[in-house]
Design an enzyme around this catalytic site. Sequence first.
Site, mmCIF file in Angstrom:
data_model
loop_
_atom_site.group_PDB
_atom_site.id
_atom_site.type_symbol
_atom_site.label_atom_id
_atom_site.label_comp_id
_atom_site.label_asym_id
_atom_site.label_seq_id
_atom_site.Cartn_x
_atom_site.Cartn_y
_atom_site.Cartn_z
ATOM 1 N N GLU A 18 0.799 -1.220 0.000
ATOM 2 C CA GLU A 18 0.000 0.000 0.000
ATOM 3 C C GLU A 18 0.833 1.272 0.000
ATOM 4 O O GLU A 18 0.443 2.262 -0.580
ATOM 5 C CB GLU A 18 -1.017 0.017 1.131
ATOM 6 N N ASP A 21 7.147 3.952 2.283
ATOM 7 C CA ASP A 21 7.468 4.944 3.308
ATOM 8 C C ASP A 21 8.982 5.123 3.362
ATOM 9 O O ASP A 21 9.528 6.040 2.761
ATOM 10 C CB ASP A 21 6.898 4.485 4.642
ATOM 11 N N LYS A 50 5.277 7.904 -0.409
ATOM 12 C CA LYS A 50 5.463 9.092 0.435
ATOM 13 C C LYS A 50 6.641 9.899 -0.092
ATOM 14 O O LYS A 50 7.726 9.361 -0.326
ATOM 15 C CB LYS A 50 5.706 8.701 1.892
ATOM 16 N N TYR A 77 -5.636 3.316 6.081
ATOM 17 C CA TYR A 77 -6.360 2.713 4.975
ATOM 18 C C TYR A 77 -7.634 2.032 5.457
ATOM 19 O O TYR A 77 -7.702 1.585 6.597
ATOM 20 C CB TYR A 77 -5.456 1.709 4.263
#
Length: 110
Positions: A18, A21, A50, A77
């Site tokens: 998802e 980072d 990100k 999420y």
Amino acid sequence: TKWPGNLVPGGNVIIVDEVDDTRTTLQYCVEQVIQQHNPGKIGVALVHNKEKPKRGVLPENVEYFAGANVPDHWNCYPWDSEAYERTIDQHEALAKLCDVKEDDKEKNDS
């Protein structure tokens, strides 16, 4: 350990997550798939990337697809809603409020 990659030695593999980072998890996953399964091609597909410096590094030959680049904020999420003791509908209502607050903040900053 039998990974799905055992079914495609020399084939194409895509890792789906998802969010990118720090990139350390993606780096680890890509390295493991390469070392254990020797794919012909490997790609990474993400919902969000990100926008921040990354600690992990992906090999240059890895295809990289991100649905959207997003600011470095915590993403919650819908599939995480139960962990926050909310239904998906409650989560979506809260997300809409956060979007409104972010829009107001951007207007005030300009």
